[in-house]
Design a protein around this motif. Structure first.
Motif, mmCIF file in Angstrom:
data_model
loop_
_atom_site.group_PDB
_atom_site.id
_atom_site.type_symbol
_atom_site.label_atom_id
_atom_site.label_comp_id
_atom_site.label_asym_id
_atom_site.label_seq_id
_atom_site.Cartn_x
_atom_site.Cartn_y
_atom_site.Cartn_z
ATOM 1 N N LEU A 89 0.846 -1.185 0.000
ATOM 2 C CA LEU A 89 0.000 0.000 0.000
ATOM 3 C C LEU A 89 0.886 1.242 0.000
ATOM 4 C CD1 LEU A 89 -2.879 1.198 0.238
ATOM 5 C CD2 LEU A 89 -2.581 1.098 2.719
ATOM 6 N N ALA A 90 0.800 2.039 -1.075
ATOM 7 C CA ALA A 90 1.607 3.265 -1.161
ATOM 8 C C ALA A 90 0.965 4.383 -0.340
ATOM 9 C CB ALA A 90 1.759 3.697 -2.620
ATOM 10 N N PHE A 91 -0.316 4.581 -0.511
ATOM 11 C CA PHE A 91 -1.079 5.557 0.273
ATOM 12 C C PHE A 91 -2.565 5.305 0.033
ATOM 13 C CE2 PHE A 91 -0.057 7.542 -3.789
ATOM 14 C CZ PHE A 91 -1.290 7.984 -4.233
ATOM 15 N N THR A 92 -3.385 5.880 0.878
ATOM 16 C CA THR A 92 -4.837 5.772 0.725
ATOM 17 C C THR A 92 -5.439 7.163 0.713
ATOM 18 O OG1 THR A 92 -4.912 3.639 1.859
ATOM 19 C CG2 THR A 92 -6.981 4.851 1.682
ATOM 20 N N ASP A 93 -6.128 7.489 -0.383
ATOM 21 C CA ASP A 93 -6.824 8.769 -0.459
ATOM 22 C C ASP A 93 -8.190 8.654 0.205
ATOM 23 O OD1 ASP A 93 -5.227 10.799 -1.711
ATOM 24 O OD2 ASP A 93 -5.313 9.631 -3.559
ATOM 25 N N ILE A 94 -8.720 9.809 0.599
ATOM 26 C CA ILE A 94 -10.067 9.889 1.163
ATOM 27 C C ILE A 94 -11.053 10.043 0.015
ATOM 28 C CG2 ILE A 94 -11.642 11.234 2.603
ATOM 29 C CD1 ILE A 94 -9.076 12.220 4.104
ATOM 30 N N ASN A 95 -11.940 9.092 -0.127
ATOM 31 C CA ASN A 95 -12.997 9.197 -1.136
ATOM 32 C C ASN A 95 -14.318 9.435 -0.418
ATOM 33 O OD1 ASN A 95 -13.029 8.483 -4.277
ATOM 34 N ND2 ASN A 95 -15.034 7.991 -3.422
ATOM 35 N N GLN A 96 -15.163 10.289 -0.991
ATOM 36 C CA GLN A 96 -16.438 10.595 -0.363
ATOM 37 C C GLN A 96 -17.586 10.404 -1.352
ATOM 38 O OE1 GLN A 96 -14.594 14.397 1.276
ATOM 39 N NE2 GLN A 96 -16.121 14.002 2.868
ATOM 40 N N LYS B 42 -33.730 8.209 -10.917
ATOM 41 C CA LYS B 42 -33.362 7.277 -11.988
ATOM 42 C C LYS B 42 -32.975 5.905 -11.447
ATOM 43 C CE LYS B 42 -33.520 10.179 -15.571
ATOM 44 N NZ LYS B 42 -34.377 9.976 -16.761
ATOM 45 N N GLY B 43 -32.940 5.755 -10.124
ATOM 46 C CA GLY B 43 -32.640 4.453 -9.535
ATOM 47 C C GLY B 43 -31.192 4.209 -9.173
ATOM 48 N N TYR B 44 -30.336 5.225 -9.262
ATOM 49 C CA TYR B 44 -28.933 5.055 -8.872
ATOM 50 C C TYR B 44 -28.811 5.040 -7.355
ATOM 51 C CZ TYR B 44 -27.593 5.646 -13.726
ATOM 52 O OH TYR B 44 -27.464 5.460 -15.068
ATOM 53 N N LYS B 45 -27.733 4.428 -6.861
ATOM 54 C CA LYS B 45 -27.565 4.217 -5.424
ATOM 55 C C LYS B 45 -26.574 5.170 -4.768
ATOM 56 C CE LYS B 45 -30.320 0.675 -5.712
ATOM 57 N NZ LYS B 45 -31.729 0.820 -5.271
ATOM 58 N N GLN B 46 -25.519 5.555 -5.493
ATOM 59 C CA GLN B 46 -24.491 6.432 -4.918
ATOM 60 C C GLN B 46 -24.054 7.501 -5.912
ATOM 61 O OE1 GLN B 46 -23.350 2.905 -4.781
ATOM 62 N NE2 GLN B 46 -23.945 2.490 -2.678
ATOM 63 N N LEU B 47 -23.763 8.682 -5.372
ATOM 64 C CA LEU B 47 -23.109 9.744 -6.131
ATOM 65 C C LEU B 47 -21.694 9.854 -5.585
ATOM 66 C CD1 LEU B 47 -23.180 12.104 -8.170
ATOM 67 C CD2 LEU B 47 -23.992 13.574 -6.305
ATOM 68 N N ASP B 48 -20.728 9.449 -6.399
ATOM 69 C CA ASP B 48 -19.324 9.448 -5.992
ATOM 70 C C ASP B 48 -18.769 10.859 -6.160
ATOM 71 O OD1 ASP B 48 -16.630 9.059 -5.583
ATOM 72 O OD2 ASP B 48 -16.365 7.578 -7.180
ATOM 73 N N LEU B 49 -18.448 11.520 -5.041
ATOM 74 C CA LEU B 49 -17.926 12.890 -5.080
ATOM 75 C C LEU B 49 -16.410 12.925 -5.258
ATOM 76 C CD1 LEU B 49 -20.027 14.636 -2.277
ATOM 77 C CD2 LEU B 49 -20.494 14.515 -4.728
ATOM 78 N N GLY B 50 -15.773 11.763 -5.354
ATOM 79 C CA GLY B 50 -14.337 11.717 -5.624
ATOM 80 C C GLY B 50 -13.487 11.941 -4.388
ATOM 81 N N VAL B 51 -12.179 12.129 -4.631
ATOM 82 C CA VAL B 51 -11.229 12.209 -3.518
ATOM 83 C C VAL B 51 -11.192 13.606 -2.909
ATOM 84 C CG1 VAL B 51 -9.792 10.332 -4.386
ATOM 85 C CG2 VAL B 51 -9.271 12.682 -5.057
ATOM 86 N N SER B 52 -10.861 13.630 -1.626
ATOM 87 C CA SER B 52 -10.682 14.887 -0.882
ATOM 88 C C SER B 52 -9.325 14.861 -0.198
ATOM 89 C CB SER B 52 -11.804 15.059 0.146
ATOM 90 O OG SER B 52 -13.055 15.048 -0.486
ATOM 91 N N LYS C 227 -2.875 12.910 1.707
ATOM 92 C CA LYS C 227 -2.962 14.047 2.628
ATOM 93 C C LYS C 227 -4.310 14.746 2.465
ATOM 94 C CE LYS C 227 -0.588 18.298 4.049
ATOM 95 N NZ LYS C 227 0.544 19.216 3.790
ATOM 96 N N PRO C 228 -5.094 14.856 3.554
ATOM 97 C CA PRO C 228 -6.448 15.424 3.442
ATOM 98 C C PRO C 228 -6.456 16.869 2.936
ATOM 99 C CG PRO C 228 -6.155 14.310 5.549
ATOM 100 C CD PRO C 228 -4.786 14.388 4.911
ATOM 101 N N GLN C 229 -7.457 17.185 2.110
ATOM 102 C CA GLN C 229 -7.753 18.558 1.699
ATOM 103 C C GLN C 229 -8.971 18.969 2.533
ATOM 104 O OE1 GLN C 229 -8.045 17.140 -2.417
ATOM 105 N NE2 GLN C 229 -6.554 18.695 -3.007
ATOM 106 N N GLU C 230 -8.695 19.560 3.674
ATOM 107 C CA GLU C 230 -9.692 19.710 4.713
ATOM 108 C C GLU C 230 -10.916 20.515 4.286
ATOM 109 O OE1 GLU C 230 -10.031 18.170 7.392
ATOM 110 O OE2 GLU C 230 -8.069 17.240 7.680
ATOM 111 N N THR C 231 -10.712 21.622 3.580
ATOM 112 C CA THR C 231 -11.852 22.458 3.185
ATOM 113 C C THR C 231 -12.806 21.685 2.290
ATOM 114 O OG1 THR C 231 -10.501 24.460 3.345
ATOM 115 C CG2 THR C 231 -12.543 24.609 2.074
ATOM 116 N N LEU C 232 -12.250 20.986 1.316
ATOM 117 C CA LEU C 232 -13.058 20.180 0.402
ATOM 118 C C LEU C 232 -13.750 19.046 1.153
ATOM 119 C CD1 LEU C 232 -13.895 19.594 -2.527
ATOM 120 C CD2 LEU C 232 -11.771 18.281 -2.780
ATOM 121 N N LYS C 233 -13.025 18.401 2.021
ATOM 122 C CA LYS C 233 -13.563 17.286 2.803
ATOM 123 C C LYS C 233 -14.748 17.736 3.665
ATOM 124 C CE LYS C 233 -11.983 13.978 6.346
ATOM 125 N NZ LYS C 233 -12.548 14.624 7.541
#
Length: 296
Positions: free
Chosen positions: A118-125, A255-265, A270-276
């Protein structure tokens, strides 16, 4: 089960059930040296630079796609690919793995069992598109929604003929931030032409002017990706993105979708706090989006 090696994009399998892994998507991208591997159950696209391989650059994610969700044996397929890459003088393989909300990919455990590190893990929301979503957003965002609606900001789905206008808007907004948009108009036009059922564009308007905009991609039958969002500097203090996300939630939920992937923060973990925090206030949940490395 035999390993198929695809050195041309035209050779990759059809009907992979995932927007980013359709032939039309790959044909619209630029690669140093494309190679794909598949068998009846699995598929992975890779770009090879002189000594390194990535699955895949300039894309939200790559990794080992499970064409057959019932498959249990993946290690042999992975080991064969590693051996072939090593024979091509590749020294490292980097895997941009998706968030856990995408169930059609090999597990973290399988990658770890084949000695990926594992190189790193980004925060996905992401936002769960349930009927109770409105209850999960912060009171501040609720007040902003009421204010935007009372100030005559209007959400609407834009026409396919407006994509060039959307790209120009995105470019201007990125420039105002000292950034560049990561996709040219020609690439976006090619994507939309090759995959016309995948991409949607939404905007929030006031008196005919775009205040916020997002191009979205229907990645699977359940998940939509919030691909290219932007807010006009002229309207930033009004927070029109709040209304834009609310409109997209309502549209895709219906339309029946389950998730809206807002992408990485985050960036390289390293967290991007304002976006997160903004996404949290919009009711978003967190999952990890890992990047794995393997020395060959």
């Amino acid at each position: 089960m035999s390993l198929n090696i695809h050195t041309s994009i035209d050779e990759i399998p059809e009907n992979l059930r995932l927007a980013y892994f359709q032939k039309g998507y790959f044909q619209s991208q630029v690669y140093t040296q494309f190679i794909g591997y598949s068998n009846e159950d699995l598929f992975i696209p890779i770009d090879i630079t002189p000594e390194n391989a990535i699955s895949i650059p300039r894309s939200p994610f790559g990794s080992f796609f499970r064409r057959n969700l019932e498959i249990n044996e993946e290690r042999e397929f992975i080991e064969e690919i590693l051996a072939d890459l090593k024979s091509r003088a590749v020294k490292t393989l980097e895997i941009h793995h998706p968030s856990l909300i995408y169930s059609s990919f090999t597990s973290h455990q399988t990658l770890e069992e084949t000695n990926f590190s594992l190189a790193f893990t980004d925060i996905n929301q992401h936002i769960e598109l349930s009927e109770k979503w409105e209850d999960s957003i912060h009171n501040m965002q609720k007040r902003k929604l009421d204010s935007l609606r009372s100030d005559a900001f209007i959400f609407r789905k834009m026409e396919s003929t407006e994509f060039e206008t959307a790209h120009k808007f995105l470019s201007v907004c990125r420039q105002a931030q000292g950034l560049q948009i990561n996709i040219s108009w020609e690439q976006l036009k090619s994507l939309n032409a090759r995959l016309p059922a995948v991409y949607d564009c939404f905007g929030v308007f006031r008196e005919g002017k775009i205040s916020a905009l997002c191009i979205a991609a229907k990645v699977t039958s359940e998940v939509v990706y919030y691909y290219l969002p932007a807010t006009s500097p002229m309207f930033r203090d009004k927070s029109p993105m709040v209304l834009l996300i609310a409109g997209m939630v309502d549209h895709y939920r219906n339309k029946g979708y389950k998730q809206l992937d807002l992408g990485v923060s985050s960036f390289l973990g390293k967290p991007q706090e304002t976006l997160k925090i903004f996404k949290e206030r919009m009711g978003a949940l967190e999952t990890g989006k890992p990047t794995f490395m393997k020395s060959l």
